[in-house]
Design a protein around this motif. Sequence first.
Motif, PDB file in Angstrom:
ATOM      1  N   GLU A 133       0.534  -1.193   0.100  1.00 21.22           N
ATOM      2  CA  GLU A 133       0.149  -0.166  -0.171  1.00 21.22           C
ATOM      3  C   GLU A 133       0.696   1.321  -0.341  1.00 21.22           C
ATOM      4  OE1 GLU A 133      -1.902   2.597   0.470  1.00 21.22           O
ATOM      5  OE2 GLU A 133      -0.877   2.950   1.181  1.00 21.22           O
ATOM      6  N   VAL A 179     -11.928   2.078   2.721  1.00 25.51           N
ATOM      7  CA  VAL A 179     -11.790   2.173   1.471  1.00 25.51           C
ATOM      8  C   VAL A 179     -10.122   2.002   1.155  1.00 25.51           C
ATOM      9  CG1 VAL A 179     -11.570   3.446  -0.419  1.00 25.51           C
ATOM     10  CG2 VAL A 179     -13.652   3.832   1.151  1.00 25.51           C
ATOM     11  N   GLU A 180      -8.858   2.160   1.954  1.00 27.22           N
ATOM     12  CA  GLU A 180      -8.017   2.636   1.455  1.00 27.22           C
ATOM     13  C   GLU A 180      -7.397   1.310   1.632  1.00 27.22           C
ATOM     14  OE1 GLU A 180      -5.149   6.368   2.425  1.00 27.22           O
ATOM     15  OE2 GLU A 180      -6.141   5.441   4.669  1.00 27.22           O
ATOM     16  N   GLU A 192      -8.498  -1.539   1.523  1.00 32.87           N
ATOM     17  CA  GLU A 192     -10.244  -2.906   0.334  1.00 32.87           C
ATOM     18  C   GLU A 192      -9.558  -2.806  -1.661  1.00 32.87           C
ATOM     19  OE1 GLU A 192     -14.313  -2.573   1.929  1.00 32.87           O
ATOM     20  OE2 GLU A 192     -13.873  -0.651   0.386  1.00 32.87           O
ATOM     21  N   ARG A 193      -9.032  -1.550  -1.437  1.00 30.22           N
ATOM     22  CA  ARG A 193      -8.401  -1.121  -2.515  1.00 30.22           C
ATOM     23  C   ARG A 193      -7.331  -1.988  -3.003  1.00 30.22           C
ATOM     24  NH1 ARG A 193      -7.947   5.640  -3.125  1.00 30.22           N
ATOM     25  NH2 ARG A 193      -5.942   5.197  -1.664  1.00 30.22           N
ATOM     26  N   VAL A 194      -6.375  -1.710  -2.813  1.00 23.28           N
ATOM     27  CA  VAL A 194      -4.976  -2.964  -2.081  1.00 23.28           C
ATOM     28  C   VAL A 194      -5.318  -4.099  -2.539  1.00 23.28           C
ATOM     29  CG1 VAL A 194      -4.501  -2.247  -0.045  1.00 23.28           C
ATOM     30  CG2 VAL A 194      -2.518  -2.460  -2.318  1.00 23.28           C
ATOM     31  N   ARG A 199      -7.845  -5.608  -2.830  1.00 23.58           N
ATOM     32  CA  ARG A 199      -8.506  -5.840  -4.109  1.00 23.58           C
ATOM     33  C   ARG A 199      -7.400  -6.090  -6.034  1.00 23.58           C
ATOM     34  NH1 ARG A 199     -13.286  -2.518  -3.235  1.00 23.58           N
ATOM     35  NH2 ARG A 199     -14.799  -4.471  -2.430  1.00 23.58           N
ATOM     36  N   ALA A 200      -6.731  -5.510  -5.637  1.00 23.35           N
ATOM     37  CA  ALA A 200      -5.988  -5.714  -6.503  1.00 23.35           C
ATOM     38  C   ALA A 200      -4.487  -6.528  -5.966  1.00 23.35           C
ATOM     39  CB  ALA A 200      -4.731  -3.790  -6.555  1.00 23.35           C
ATOM     40  N   THR A 232      -6.148   4.025  -9.436  1.00 25.51           N
ATOM     41  CA  THR A 232      -7.316   3.280 -10.276  1.00 25.51           C
ATOM     42  C   THR A 232      -7.145   3.885 -11.797  1.00 25.51           C
ATOM     43  OG1 THR A 232      -9.041   3.677  -8.621  1.00 25.51           O
ATOM     44  CG2 THR A 232     -10.111   3.370  -9.891  1.00 25.51           C
TER      45      THR A 232
END
Length: 366
Positions: free
Chosen positions: A137, A163-164, A166-168, A170-171, A268
């Motif tokens: 991250e 949110v921070e 979650e997004r990494v 998912r990646a 993104t």
Amino acid sequence: MTSPQTFNIALLPGDGVGPEVTAAAREVLEVIADFFGHDFRFREYAIGGAGIDATGEPLPQETADACMAADAVFLGAVGGPKWDGGKRRPEEGLLAIRKAMGLFANLRPLQVSPVLAHRSPLKREIVEGVDLIVFRELTGGVYFGKKTRDEKGASDLCEYTVVEIERVTRAAFQTARQRRGKVTSVDKANVMETSRLWREVVTRIGAEEYPEIELEHALVDSMAMHLIRKPREYDVILTENMFGDILSDEISVLGGSIGLLPSASLGTEGPGLFEPIHGSAPDIAGQDKANPIGAILSAALLLRHSLKLEDEADSVEAAVAAVLAAGAVTTDLGGELGTRAAAGAVIDAIRAIHWAAAHRVQMHWA
Ligand code: NAD
Ligand code: IPM
Ligand code: MN
């Protein structure tokens, strides 16, 4: 083969060995453009110490604007003793551009091929066949939390939002799907509240969205040990900003040198930023000694992730593999080549690979 295209690439050479390895990466990209018929338009901008010297700012506004408008950004390295104790630090520039471009996922891949295993300070049987990728991250955590300092003490606040994380996460899971299907999430949940949140969010995303992926959690202290003891067991390693910074330097030793490791920083949407994981290496700067392979492999990631030029990226990676297998390496890996000669060897290998491919096509048509 992809059809010819025009791309704008912003180059941020930075400090120390940064300009040397950036020149190597640029040369490789120019040869690729030539062979594949693309038009790569390079422009250089100041960052880090070079930015401070030119404008007083580690991230001059012109540099930030140019990065945002480019198709991809390549960075060498920033920092060095010259700017120690100054009002502004070169590293501020790097953190600011990562934040401004929204680059929350930093990918740091490592593969140790059998022909290179003997270059590692660890035993061959431990490192041979290692194939892992760190998802670090990049725009949260203690790096970007509030900092205080007075005569009595200092503090650095570590913060993460759901949110921070979650997004990494998912990646990382998406990449695991295309690899061996395993994610190891690293935290310090026995001590830190941000780590307890990290573990909760990663567990939920894994269970709800990626049930087919194997997920394990590790504490960062024992992970530092396991990475040396059994590195082959890892596929995708997902972790927060500071732990990812530290563990990726450790992992680089498995492959023989920090000078080999590339990275891709992605958001993104919009351009990515590509840089070797090493720093400005002030001890060897200006001596044509830096290993340019981490920078050249970062250029391959730039071709793949930002320009979507998969064949071109494959050519660079195949050329690097051929050069390393032939033992044409810099002094950090026990070889004799300088930075320029090592980059030249990669370029010769690209030419050889390309010639062989063209030759096969001709024979096929004949
Ligand atoms: P470093 O990565 O610059 O160097 C650590 C050791 O590895 C040194 O002995 C160096 O000679 C060697 N090394 C690094 N890159 C090499 C290469 N390409 N080929 C051969 N050997 C290589 O780390 P450091 O000395 O702790 O930091 C120096 C400066 O770089 C500091 O100012 C630091 O903040 C900065 N830094 C910048 C980045 C970046 O720009 N992304 C990354 C790490 C450190
Ligand atoms: C890296 C570096 C940077 C970081 C520094 C120079 C700010 O060590 O890219 O690994 O800590 O992220
Ligand atoms: Mn680092």
